[in-house]
Design a protein around this motif. Structure first.
Motif, short mmCIF file in Angstrom:
data_model
loop_
_atom_site.label_atom_id
_atom_site.label_comp_id
_atom_site.label_asym_id
_atom_site.label_seq_id
_atom_site.Cartn_x
_atom_site.Cartn_y
_atom_site.Cartn_z
N LYS A 132 0.83 -1.21 0.00
CA LYS A 132 0.00 0.00 0.00
C LYS A 132 0.86 1.25 0.00
O LYS A 132 0.56 2.24 -0.68
N ALA A 133 1.94 1.23 0.78
CA ALA A 133 2.84 2.39 0.81
C ALA A 133 3.47 2.63 -0.56
O ALA A 133 3.58 3.77 -1.02
N LYS A 134 3.88 1.53 -1.23
CA LYS A 134 4.44 1.68 -2.58
C LYS A 134 3.39 2.22 -3.54
O LYS A 134 3.67 3.07 -4.38
N TRP A 135 2.16 1.70 -3.43
CA TRP A 135 1.09 2.16 -4.33
C TRP A 135 0.78 3.64 -4.11
O TRP A 135 0.58 4.38 -5.08
N GLU A 136 0.72 4.05 -2.86
CA GLU A 136 0.42 5.46 -2.58
C GLU A 136 1.51 6.36 -3.14
O GLU A 136 1.24 7.44 -3.68
N GLN A 137 2.77 5.94 -3.00
CA GLN A 137 3.86 6.74 -3.56
C GLN A 137 3.77 6.81 -5.08
O GLN A 137 3.92 7.89 -5.67
N SER A 138 3.49 5.69 -5.74
CA SER A 138 3.34 5.68 -7.20
C SER A 138 2.14 6.50 -7.62
O SER A 138 2.17 7.20 -8.64
N ASN A 139 1.04 6.43 -6.84
CA ASN A 139 -0.17 7.19 -7.17
C ASN A 139 0.11 8.68 -7.10
O ASN A 139 -0.33 9.45 -7.97
#
Length: 709
Positions: free
Chosen positions: A17-24
């Motif tokens: 989730k942390a990776k996804w939020e950063q990519s988002n």
């Protein structure tokens, strides 16, 4: 038993989730940065990039039926606009492809060819009639494109450089007549519209909606505004035409100033214009056609002006002197500043005591020291002074580098770049591919004179508009000395649009077809395009063998026919018709002779030198293209930081798994080029068992390779 597994999944979920939020967040930032402010303001804030893109797409929702209707109307009613027949056919083919996607069924090629034929101007009427009456088979779009391009070239050679549309020709005649009868008030210079309509023999057209308004009375000159004569008989206007472009300088004997650099600026009270012999330092410029403007020196000779622009000079006190309309005259060896032009710009020059003080707003901004009959201007990097005792000129460099490692030497880079011309190096500096260089050490290169001396012959050529449209090819050889691999010739393939070249060594001329197949597969796969035309001489390896009944098409010609490639051959005894390939071979051999003459390596390495030369030519500017061939071919600017002088000694580190602790870490070699399929350098050593190696790491020795000219 399941709790540890659950905790592991929770930790993994939190990390994902942390990776996804950063990519988002990154995606949202990139999307918002690429959208104009007017559209960005109409879209509300969103938490995810997907939702933001959906709202952007909602702003441009339209009716697919209306789009198809509009596209169909444009496709059927489209007419040739004079932008080039190839561009026109590509544009209509693109519209047909869009209609195919909407109707979910391809339009018949016969229908598309018919619509394209109907869109051509009346100059192609004979071509259209021949197609309807003579051609039995239906043409495909590729065949139509090739035939239309040939017809366009035929019309250009018959009617001039451009194919004019019927409607444009009518408009041009109407405009010319209107300019002749209803002129605007004359300017200070000569009017170019005074003779545009004189050649028309047709009766004057009628303009019912335009009143007959004259800027001056009918019997009044448009140049001097006096009555009794017309502009074409005006003495003042004829004198203006005679004096236009004939600026004068009084610089006579340059042999007295050989001890000074060609970059020195001199104050000349007899010059009427600013003159520079190099394009370096120009902030803006425009190139002039050959013969458009010239200057006259005191000896009566004329020198051609190649360009005109603005140039900035930084004086010793930091004041930047802006010179407007500076003439670029490469044939002169000195830069001149006109006193009269300075006076026109309220910059005053005061002469006396063997110096010239330059003032602006009653403040001293510059100093020029007298040397014989002229005054040398002191700049920020060159300060001139006069000793009071004997009036001896002293020159010092105020901005001298603390470390002189030769990186600013134009002579060094001239050798690194395979002895290319000074103009090409200046273009590299201007494009910021190379750092600023000092051209004071690049006066004469003996190796260039030995390798390049030849007569100058001016030729013209017609260019293609895209990559792989025309490929020029030619064979050079055989040479009396074979390479260590047994090759005695080579074949070149040069793209007409970008001037990017390929080279392949050959042992027999029968290998031409095999090398062309290798070249064709590589370039068509890399660019996703097809080769349209191949231009060569009429040699047997290209056209075919000679018989009592003429030349019989050989394997190379049949291969071109099978692949739909148009073959263009030069006529016997006219090698200049294949001039691009001939000049490419000549340039390569000029560079190779200079490189071999400059080094201590044997002549049998000429093939290695040729591969290095083609590598350099692809990355340096050419007079025929606006950018470097590498940039036009790949879309990226080249880098030249890795280049070295061919034949330079070096210490290369070889990979040796059995190397002892007391063994040498490097081996002495000579640099001979750049690998084609790896990142490194190619070296040669005549004393080792493996004479040729490719290595990434090496130390290039700073020996006496950079000799004085």
């Amino acid at each position: 038993m399941g709790e540890p597994d659950y905790d592991h999944k929770v930790i993994k979920y939190d990390l994902d989730k942390a990776k996804w939020e950063q990519s988002n967040r990154k995606c949202l930032m990139v999307i918002k940065y690429s959208i104009v402010e007017s559209i960005k303001g109409a879209i509300t804030e969103c938490d995810t990039a997907k939702e933001y893109l959906e709202r952007v797409a909602a702003q441009f929702v339209g009716s697919s039926k209306a789009y198809a209707s509009t596209l169909t109307k444009q496709f059927v009613n489209m007419k040739y606009d004079g932008s080039g027949i190839r561009t026109h056919i590509h544009k209509m083919s693109s519209m047909a492809a869009k209609l195919n996607k909407y109707f979910k069924a391809p339009l018949p090629d016969e229908f598309v060819v018919h619509i394209i034929m109907q869109s051509l101007p009346k100059e192609y009427e004979t071509f259209h009639v021949n197609y309807n009456n003579s051609v039995k088979d239906q043409w495909s779009l590729d065949q139509l494109l090739a035939q239309c391009v040939q017809e366009e070239e035929r019309l250009k050679s018959h009617n001039g450089d451009t194919v004019n549309l019927a409607q444009d020709k009518g408009k041009a005649k109407k405009r010319n007549y209107y300019n002749k009868q209803y002129k605007k008030p004359a300017q200070d210079g000569p009017s170019e519209s005074s003779g545009q309509g004189a050649s028309s023999s047709k009766p004057p057209p009628k303009f019912p909606n335009k009143p007959r308004v004259f800027s001056v009375p009918m019997n009044t000159c448009l140049h001097c505004k006096q009555e009794g004569h017309h502009k074409k008989h005006c003495p003042d206007f004829l004198k203006y035409l005679l004096d236009n472009g004939k600026d004068q300088v009084t610089f006579i004997d340059e042999s007295m100033y050989l001890e000074f650099s060609t970059s020195t600026w001199m104050i000349d009270s007899g010059a009427t214009v600013y003159i520079a012999n190099s394009l370096q330092g120009f902030r803006s410029k425009r190139m002039l056609p050959s013969g458009r403007r010239s200057i006259r020196v005191a000896t009566g000779k004329e020198a051609s002006v190649k360009a005109i622009g603005d140039l900035h000079l930084e004086l010793t006190n930091g004041f930047v002197l802006i010179l407007r309309d500076v003439l670029f005259v490469p044939s002169l060896r000195r830069n001149l500043i006109s006193v009269s032009r300075l006076d026109d710009e309220n910059i005053h020059s005061h002469f006396g005591d063997h110096k010239c003080v330059i003032q602006y707003n009653n403040k001293d901004i510059g100093l020029a020291i007298r040397r014989d009959m002229l005054y040398l201007l002191s700049l920020c990097n060159v300060v001139n002074s006069v000793e009071a005792s004997d009036s001896v000129l002293v020159t010092s460099n105020s901005n001298k580098r603390k470390r002189n490692d030769g990186e600013t030497s134009s002579k060094l880079w001239h050798c690194r770049l395979g002895h290319i011309s000074r103009g090409r190096i200046e273009l590299l500096v201007k494009a910021e591919i190379l750092h600023p260089l000092d051209f004071t050490d690049l006066e004469h290169c003996i190796e260039c004179i030995k390798g390049k001396f030849a007569k100058k012959i001016k030729k013209t050529a017609k260019r293609s508009s895209g990559v792989l449209e025309i490929i020029h090819t030619n064979i050079c050889g055989p040479f009396p000395i074979r390479t260590m691999d047994g090759f005695d010739s080579f074949i070149t393939f040069t793209d007409d649009y970008s001037r990017y070249g390929y080279i392949y060594p050959i042992k027999e001329r029968s290998e031409v077809l095999d090398k062309f197949k290798i070249f064709k597969s590589e370039v068509e796969n890399q660019h996703n395009l097809k080769i349209k035309i191949v231009r060569s001489d009429r040699g047997g390896e290209y056209y075919g063998r000679h018989t009592p009944y003429g030349q019989v098409p050989g394997p190379f010609t049949r291969f071109l026919q099978e692949n739909g490639i148009v073959a263009q051959y030069s006529t016997p005894g006219k090698p200049q018709q294949n001039g691009v390939a001939e000049r490419r071979n000549r340039t390569l051999m000029d560079m190779v002779r200079s490189m071999i003459s400059y080094s201590t390596l044997p002549v049998s390495l000429w093939m290695k030198a040729i591969k290095t030369a083609i590598h350099i030519l692809n990355r340096v500017p050419s007079k025929s293209v606006p950018k470097t061939p590498y940039e036009l071919w790949t879309g990226r600017k080249p880098t030249l930081n890795y280049l070295h002088v061919w034949g330079r000694p070096a210490e290369a580190k070889l990979f040796n798994h059995a190397q002892g602790k007391l063994d040498d870490r490097t081996v002495s070699y000579h640099f001979i080029g750049y690998p084609e399929h790896s990142k490194g350098f190619r070296f040669y050593s005549p004393d080792r068992h493996t004479k040729f190696v490719e290595m990434r790491h090496a130390v290039f020795l700073k020996s006496d390779m950079i000799r004085e000219a």
